[in-house]
Motif scaffolding. Structure first.
Motif, short mmCIF file in Angstrom:
data_model
loop_
_atom_site.label_atom_id
_atom_site.label_comp_id
_atom_site.label_asym_id
_atom_site.label_seq_id
_atom_site.Cartn_x
_atom_site.Cartn_y
_atom_site.Cartn_z
N PHE A 244 -12.89 -18.38 16.23
CA PHE A 244 -11.44 -18.24 16.04
C PHE A 244 -11.09 -18.16 14.56
O PHE A 244 -10.26 -17.34 14.14
N SER A 245 -11.70 -19.02 13.75
CA SER A 245 -11.37 -19.08 12.33
C SER A 245 -11.78 -17.81 11.59
O SER A 245 -11.05 -17.33 10.71
N ILE A 246 -12.94 -17.27 11.95
CA ILE A 246 -13.38 -16.02 11.32
C ILE A 246 -12.36 -14.91 11.59
O ILE A 246 -11.98 -14.15 10.69
N ILE A 247 -11.90 -14.82 12.83
CA ILE A 247 -10.92 -13.79 13.20
C ILE A 247 -9.62 -13.98 12.42
O ILE A 247 -9.04 -13.02 11.88
N LYS A 248 -9.16 -15.22 12.32
CA LYS A 248 -7.90 -15.50 11.61
C LYS A 248 -8.02 -15.20 10.12
O LYS A 248 -7.11 -14.63 9.52
N VAL A 249 -9.15 -15.56 9.54
CA VAL A 249 -9.35 -15.31 8.11
C VAL A 249 -9.38 -13.81 7.82
O VAL A 249 -8.74 -13.33 6.88
N VAL A 250 -10.12 -13.07 8.63
CA VAL A 250 -10.19 -11.62 8.44
C VAL A 250 -8.81 -10.99 8.60
O VAL A 250 -8.43 -10.08 7.85
N ALA A 251 -8.03 -11.49 9.57
CA ALA A 251 -6.69 -10.95 9.81
C ALA A 251 -5.77 -11.19 8.62
O ALA A 251 -5.01 -10.28 8.22
N VAL A 252 -5.81 -12.39 8.05
CA VAL A 252 -4.94 -12.69 6.91
C VAL A 252 -5.32 -11.84 5.70
O VAL A 252 -4.45 -11.29 5.01
N ILE A 253 -6.62 -11.72 5.44
CA ILE A 253 -7.06 -10.89 4.32
C ILE A 253 -6.66 -9.44 4.54
O ILE A 253 -6.17 -8.77 3.63
N GLY A 254 -6.84 -8.95 5.77
CA GLY A 254 -6.45 -7.58 6.09
C GLY A 254 -4.96 -7.37 5.92
O GLY A 254 -4.52 -6.32 5.41
N PHE A 255 -4.15 -8.36 6.34
CA PHE A 255 -2.70 -8.22 6.19
C PHE A 255 -2.31 -8.19 4.72
O PHE A 255 -1.40 -7.44 4.34
N CYS A 256 -2.95 -9.02 3.90
CA CYS A 256 -2.62 -9.02 2.47
C CYS A 256 -2.85 -7.64 1.86
O CYS A 256 -2.02 -7.15 1.08
N ILE A 257 -3.96 -7.03 2.21
CA ILE A 257 -4.26 -5.68 1.69
C ILE A 257 -3.23 -4.67 2.20
O ILE A 257 -2.68 -3.87 1.43
N LEU A 258 -2.93 -4.74 3.51
CA LEU A 258 -1.95 -3.83 4.09
C LEU A 258 -0.56 -4.08 3.52
O LEU A 258 0.20 -3.13 3.26
N GLY A 259 -0.21 -5.35 3.30
CA GLY A 259 1.10 -5.68 2.76
C GLY A 259 1.31 -5.11 1.37
O GLY A 259 2.41 -4.63 1.03
N ILE A 260 0.27 -5.14 0.55
CA ILE A 260 0.36 -4.56 -0.80
C ILE A 260 0.58 -3.05 -0.70
O ILE A 260 1.38 -2.47 -1.45
N ILE A 261 -0.12 -2.42 0.24
CA ILE A 261 0.05 -0.97 0.43
C ILE A 261 1.48 -0.66 0.88
O ILE A 261 2.11 0.30 0.40
N ILE A 262 2.03 -1.47 1.80
CA ILE A 262 3.40 -1.25 2.27
C ILE A 262 4.40 -1.43 1.13
O ILE A 262 5.31 -0.61 0.95
N ALA A 263 4.23 -2.50 0.33
CA ALA A 263 5.15 -2.76 -0.78
C ALA A 263 5.09 -1.64 -1.83
O ALA A 263 6.10 -1.33 -2.48
N ALA A 264 3.90 -1.06 -1.99
CA ALA A 264 3.74 0.02 -2.98
C ALA A 264 4.16 1.37 -2.44
O ALA A 264 4.09 2.38 -3.16
N GLY A 265 4.60 1.42 -1.18
CA GLY A 265 5.04 2.69 -0.60
C GLY A 265 3.89 3.60 -0.23
O GLY A 265 4.05 4.83 -0.22
N GLY A 266 2.75 3.00 0.08
CA GLY A 266 1.56 3.80 0.36
C GLY A 266 1.35 4.17 1.81
O GLY A 266 0.32 4.76 2.15
N VAL A 267 2.30 3.83 2.68
CA VAL A 267 2.17 4.17 4.10
C VAL A 267 2.82 5.52 4.35
O VAL A 267 4.04 5.68 4.17
N PRO A 268 2.05 6.54 4.75
CA PRO A 268 2.62 7.88 4.97
C PRO A 268 3.70 7.84 6.06
O PRO A 268 3.52 7.26 7.13
N GLY A 269 4.83 8.44 5.77
CA GLY A 269 5.90 8.53 6.75
C GLY A 269 6.71 7.26 6.94
O GLY A 269 7.55 7.19 7.84
N SER A 270 6.47 6.24 6.12
CA SER A 270 7.22 4.99 6.25
C SER A 270 8.68 5.20 5.88
O SER A 270 8.98 5.84 4.86
#
Length: 615
Positions: free
Chosen positions: A246-272
């Motif tokens: 469970f912890s491995i999944i949660k840790v990977v998810a939080v790290i993945g969200f942080c990376i995705l969140g930076i992309i979203i804030a930078a306007g890097g999502v096509p068509g957003s």
């Protein structure tokens, strides 16, 4: 140290083919039921000396009929004590009740994943809506500092005294047996009522997907309840392996969200539809919301989000070698607070405005549809990731439910063993499980059907039950800090130095005073926001009273537990000279071992020493 050929009370011997109990100590020419010594060498030392024989068994042997039979010699607390918590001179034969099957990898992931749950994924949404992004980061940062100090204090105590029922036993030993009784029941009740809440939250989370919302929630609840019960019936090994995954999944998810969140804030999502955001939401609608009271409300929510981190101290009693495993797990607290909370919530504040209506549209405080992590991805126009985040939230919910049975059952068994709970709850089977306590916790989990029914009246009743332990984590943390302060004073009084401790708290006693002060501030903030919450001017007098008692009901209950036991047993506050700093220690004299380890560390390169200090 016990001589070669002897066996200590905490050594975990797995069941042999001839049916000998898992905790039975087997030594050449030795008596299997000899009276134990609390100063026995650890498992690693005994195996090196050749005085310990291990019999391996399959993972599923925990379900053999013989494994459910009572171990008549096993007690959770291996030393018998009087009403004041003093060890008795003539102790009956006893074996350690709990199996020492948690390894270092289990402990590290339990420590990392223990604070990643619905508080982070969902509760942070209501905190953002109430206080704004700046309040969110500031409040979680202050609570993180408090928790850093508290967990280090707990780590120092747990490494030296890896005993079951850690929090209540420490409170009884270093403060007052009556306070230990109150703390034990306070912590047990907290986890007992958390289980049905989390099972209900799991059924609510599934409503995110089309088709699942048309299924009766009771059907999902039964499935989730059965899953967490089976995991805990595997014993501590099952709990450890489940939390590891469970912890491995949660840790990977939080790290993945942080990376995705930076992309979203930078306007890097096509068509957003949002485009570049940056820190725009910190200026419009703003960094703070509802002023100082909004900050205090967020402060309280942040404290509840970290609940469960203290489990790392409770698991010490079932860890193979806490002297080596616990320090690493404890020192990682800083990093998981910095990464999983501070970084992720800063990103959340940049990509989700506190005015977003979805933050408050959840059907409950555990409804994943109100999660800022899910809302952020949906607002960016990404279709697949929200389902992934909801799946992670579902896993986090089940992880907390799994921990609920573990935490409550071990605490109840320790209370029963000390005569502070019904004796039947101290039933320990041959596999080292507190079987009756697990059954009780599982049965109370069926109260989730109250909320699954969907009735507002029943949900209200459930919320009142949850209020019984609303301040549990905060008061437990404060008690840990007090115990550490009192322990250090008793340790010094008895002529010991910090060099004799295998692990010392990095912030030290000053850190425990800081942790205690911050916990008291949280209680004050909770009192204020409970008495006069945000928007209380539009509330009726009845609603104000109800809101206050829901926020502070657990305080008078804890006081009641303390006063009743105090009058009944006539206990006295522990004086420094009366504090027992010997019982429960696996290793009495570590001078030579620690000297060798320190000499070895002196030869390490600077980067390795720095790494070990930090991790």
């Amino acid at each position: 140290m016990a001589a070669p050929g002897s066996i200590g009370p905490h050594d975990d011997i797995e069941k042999n083919v001839d049916g000998r109990s898992e905790q039975t100590a087997v030594a050449e020419g030795g008596d299997e039921k000899r009276r134990p010594s609390v100063f026995a060498p650890d498992r690693e030392t005994q195996m090196r000396q050749g005085s310990l024989t291990v019999y391996h068994e399959s993972f599923f042997s925990a379900f053999k009929p013989a494994s459910f039979k009572k171990n008549p010699n096993a007690r959770v607390v291996t030393e018998a004590t009087d009403n004041e918590g003093r060890p008795l001179k003539d102790q009956p034969p006893a074996e350690p009740a709990l199996a020492l099957k948690l390894k270092q990898r289990h402990l590290q992931m339990i420590a990392i994943g223990g604070s990643i749950g619905t508080g982070l994924f969902v509760g942070s949404g209501s905190a953002l809506a109430t206080g704004g992004p700046a309040s969110l980061v500031l409040a979680y940062g202050l609570i993180g500092i408090m928790l850093y100090c508290t967990v280090h204090a707990l780590g120092e105590l747990a490494v030296l005294f890896p005993i079951a029922g850690a929090f209540s036993v420490y409170s009884s030993r270093f403060v007052d047996p009556a306070w230990g009784f109150a703390m034990g029941w306070n912590y047990a009740l907290n986890w007992l009522v958390t289980l049905p809440l989390e099972l209900t939250a799991a059924s609510i989370t599934l409503s995110f997907w089309p088709g699942a919302e048309d299924v009766n929630p009771a059907a999902w609840v039964v499935i989730f309840w059965f899953a967490v019960v089976i995991i805990n019936l595997f014993g501590v090994r099952g709990y450890g392996e489940a939390e590891f995954v469970f912890s491995i999944i949660k840790v990977v998810a939080v790290i993945g969200f942080c990376i995705l969140g930076i992309i979203i804030a930078a306007g890097g999502v096509p068509g957003s539809p949002q485009g570049y955001l940056g820190a725009h939401y910190w200026y419009d609608p703003g960094a703070f919301h509802n002023g100082f009271k909004g900050l205090c409300s967020t402060f309280v929510t942040a404290a509840f989000s970290f609940g469960g981190t203290e489990l790392v101290g409770l698991t010490a009693a079932e860890t193979e070698n806490p002297r080596k495993s616990l320090p690493t797990a404890v020192k990682q607290v800083f990093w998981r607070i910095a990464l999983f909370y501070m970084v992720s919530l800063t990103i959340v504040g940049c990509i989700v405005p506190y005015t977003d209506p979805e933050l408050l549209n959840g059907s409950s405080s555990t409804d994943a549809n109100a999660s800022p992590f899910v809302i952020a991805v949906k607002n960016a126009g990404i279709t697949a990731v929200p389902s992934i985040m909801n799946a992670v939230i579902l896993i986090a919910v089940l992880s907390v439910g799994n921990s609920s049975i573990y935490g409550s059952s071990r605490t109840l068994a320790a209370l029963a063993d000390r005569g502070q709970a019904p004796k039947i709850l101290g039933y320990i089977d041959q596999a080292g499980r507190p079987l009756c306590s697990i059954i009780l916790a599982s049965a109370i989990g069926l109260l989730c059907f109250i909320c699954a029914a969907g009735s507002d009246t029943r949900t209200q009743a459930f919320n009142w039950m949850l209020a019984i332990s609303g301040l549990s984590s905060i008061i437990t943390w404060a008690s840990i800090c007090v115990c550490h302060i009192r322990f250090r004073a008793a340790w010094k009084y008895n002529g010991h130095t910090l060099d004799e401790l295998a692990f010392t708290s990095q912030p030290g006693v000053i850190g425990s005073w800081i942790g205690l002060a911050l916990n008291i501030l949280i209680l004050i903030a909770q009192f204020w926001t409970g008495f006069a919450p945000v928007g209380y001017g539009s509330m009726s007098a009845g609603d104000r009273v109800e809101n206050f008692f829901m926020a502070y009901l657990s305080a008078p209950i804890i006081i009641l537990f303390y006063v009743v036991f105090k009058i009944w047993k006539r206990t006295s506050f522990k004086r420094i000279q009366d504090i027992d700093i010997t019982s429960g220690r696996r290793e009495l004299d570590l001078t030579e071992i620690l000297a060798e380890e320190r000499a070895e560390r002196a030869t390490w390169p600077w980067w390795k020493r720095a790494w070990k200090v930090a991790c």
